[in-house]
Design an enzyme around this catalytic site. Structure first.
Site: not given
Ligand code: G6P
Length: 607
Positions: A2, A27, A76, A100-101, A480, A484, A487, A503, A602
């Protein structure tokens, strides 16, 4: 996640609110709305979907607003599906709020209010707060807010307006972010500075137990008893330009290209006389010598940077490191105590699970070090020590530069722990630091010609599933790379330690399954070759990411992504760029919404 905005000034507020909401789109959200003062009423317009197609379209069929004050929200969904009625602002005509929250005791509050004759339209936890404020309101907004926050439990940032207090916005928060922007003759509230940077760079960070009142006379802060308080004014040094795409097709591509500078900005302020120096935050060599255990905690990409940190610190400093996912750490009664260091990694500094892991670590007596990108964020403010990663704003939901700088910091931390603990001498430490300072140039080399990534993407973009494999540091970094790809391209992808494949996971390999093999470690190269041959003989289509100079036989790799020459220790960090670009071009070729992947946010400020 949010997003909240609010505006009071002399110009029409609708345009400002819509513009600020659009800047919070990164966000992640599924509906949006605004509430403004029109005549003697609160007028609310809200709609499911994107701002442009939903809210803006709906506003076209409404009378033109001349209002100068209002609140806005991007939602959201957590409680209740994305819908017009569940969108914010939420209220009853007397009071309207954006939130928000998560309100944890909303069911209890709801049944209390139903008992008092209130009806509920939405499925949201937010509506209980709006109605509770209404219940307590007897003419004094501060008193109503004070009473309501005494009842609600959980995390919240709230923007509140009362019909009887025309052109006034009230804001209060606990655990969810909210800033108050100070413009020239106008004031704002926002979830973060990106929303309002077009209008002002000056802002206050609202803290728990504080209420902000914004009206035509400016901004006024009080505690929950109505006593006035003074607050520090911050200035954001991010420019509007850097928060925009700057000529790139997507923020993600722009941010990938910013990595050489971002890494420089992270490491150079922490190098003094050729050695790591964390004096700025109080992380001294004495402390690093004394810590009994080192924990690294985060979510998503931030946690992945911790995996790299573990490999580096354990290898160089011979000190065990426990890496944990914040959402697991906080609920498993971790063995953290006095004398331990907990490194909390977060780009946004607002991730709810990570913030709670930090609070838990502090409560258990550990020293906490926040590694965050956003200055003044909740995690930065809460931790004992802070390192800002200086990557600049990261808009694309998918993290690239913020991850790279977290990893760069892990290198410096590993060098410092190793040096402080006498595992390496000064000369070796300087040599390592010097190697790290050369990484930005090598990353730049990877960015000079993008054709190989586009070519590889054209070979894998039709896949349903693929694997990343690696050993040692390559394994840590591949996690990672795999994240990527999954995602943003929505191709199922797993990262696996190459030696563990046999395994179980090798059963997934069939004719044409792409396998991205990261092979930068000389000492493990032969082992990797065997793993690669094993998958290739079962039909895998292999993409090898390795030194450009490496000669690979045709029975080994189908495609090679060559990396510049660098020490084994640093090559994995450089290979990150190749993995990001393969993911990027694969998503582009599949026509995906690269910067705003489905279902992702985000900044995840709820549990
Ligand atoms: C969300 C984002 C990720 C990020 C994670 C942690 O899931 O989509 O890209 O790595 O949060 O976010 P932060 O702001 O704590 O690094």
């Amino acid at each position: 996640m949010c997003g909240i905005v609010g505006f009071i000034g002399k110009r029409a507020c609708t345009d400002v609110l819509i513009d600020a909401l659009k800047r919070l789109e990164y966000r992640g959200y599924d509906s949006a709305g605004i509430a403004i003062f029109e005549d003697d009423k609160i007028k609310t317009v809200k709609a499911k979907g994107k701002i442009k197609e939903g809210l803006v379209e709906k506003l076209k069929s409404e009378p033109i607003f001349t209002a100068v004050c209002g609140i806005g929200h991007t939602r959201w969904a957590t409680h209740g599906e994305p819908s017009d009625v569940n969108s914010h602002p939420i209220g009853n005509g007397r009071v309207s709020i954006v939130h928000n929250g998560i309100i944890e005791n909303y069911r209890e509050i709801k049944s209390f209010l139903i008992g008092k004759g209130y009806g509920f339209e939405s499925e949201t936890d937010t509506e209980t707060v709006a109605k509770l404020l209404d219940y307590y309101y007897e003419g004094d907004p501060i008193e109503a807010i004070e009473k309501a926050v005494g009842v609600i439990q959980g995390a919240y940032a709230l923007g509140i307006i009362f019909r009887e207090h025309k052109n006034k916005i009230f804001a209060v928060r606990k655990d969810s972010p909210l800033i108050v922007g100070k413009g020239k003759g106008e004031s704002f509230i926002a979830s973060d500075i990106t929303a309002i940077i077009e209008y002002t760079r000056e802002y206050y960070c609202l803290e728990r137990g504080e209420i902000a009142t914004l009206d035509e006379n400016g901004i006024h802060f009080t505690d929950l008893h109505g006593e006035a308080i003074e607050k520090e004014l911050f200035t954001a040094d991010w420019d509007v330009e850097s928060a925009q795409k700057g000529g790139y097709e997507h923020f993600m591509l722009k941010e990938i290209h910013e990595q050489p500078d971002a890494v420089r900005n992270t490491i150079s302020p922490r190098i003094k006389d050729g050695l790591p120096d964390f004096g700025e935050c109080g992380l001294t060599a004495e402390k690093l010598r004394a810590y009994k255990h080192i924990f690294i905690v985060g979510c998503g990409s931030a946690m992945h940077s911790g995996m790299v940190g573990k490999y580096l610190i354990e290898d160089l400093a011979r000190t065990p490191v426990i890496v944990d996912i914040a959402s697991e750490f906080r609920y498993r009664n971790p063995l953290v105590s006095d004398g331990d260091l907990v490194v909390i990694v977060s780009q946004s500094g607002e991730t709810a699970d990570t913030l709670e892991a930090l609070k838990l670590s502090k409560a258990k007596g550990a020293d906490t070090l926040a590694v965050v990108n956003v200055v003044g964020s909740s995690i930065a403010r809460e931790a004992d020590m802070v390192i800002y990663t200086n990557a600049g704003p990261e808009i694309s939901v998918c993290s690239t530069k913020a991850y790279a700088v977290q990893v760069a910091f892990m290198y410096l931390l590993a060098f410092e722990v190793a040096y402080a603990r006498g595992r390496i001498d000064e000369a070796r430490c300087k040599e390592l630091v010097n190697g790290l300072t050369e990484v930005p140039e090598k990353i730049q080399e990877c960015l000079n010609d993008l054709s190989i990534y586009q070519y590889v993407a054209s070979k894998i973009f039709n896949a349903d599933s693929l694997l990343y494999i690696g050993r040692g540091l390559d394994n840590a970094l591949s996690m990672e790379g795999s994240l990527k790809l999954k995602e943003i391209s929505y191709i199922h992808s797993e990262s696996y330690a190459a030696g563990e494949l046999k395994h179980g996971t090798i059963s997934l390999i069939e004719d044409g399954t792409p396998v991205i093999a990261v092979m930068t470690q000389s000492s493990l190269f032969e082992k990797m070759l065997s793993n690669v041959r094993t998958v290739k003989s079962r039909g895998a289509k292999v993409v090898a990411i390795c030194r450009a100079a490496e000669n690979l036989d045709a029975d080994c790799a189908d495609y090679k992504v060559g990396l510049p020459e660098a020490d084994d220790l640093f090559l994995p960090l450089i290979s990150t760029v190749a993995m990001q670009l393969i993911a990027y071009y694969t998503a582009v070729q599949r026509g995906c919404d690269v910067d705003k992947p489905r279902n992702l946010a985000k900044s995840v400020t709820v549990e």
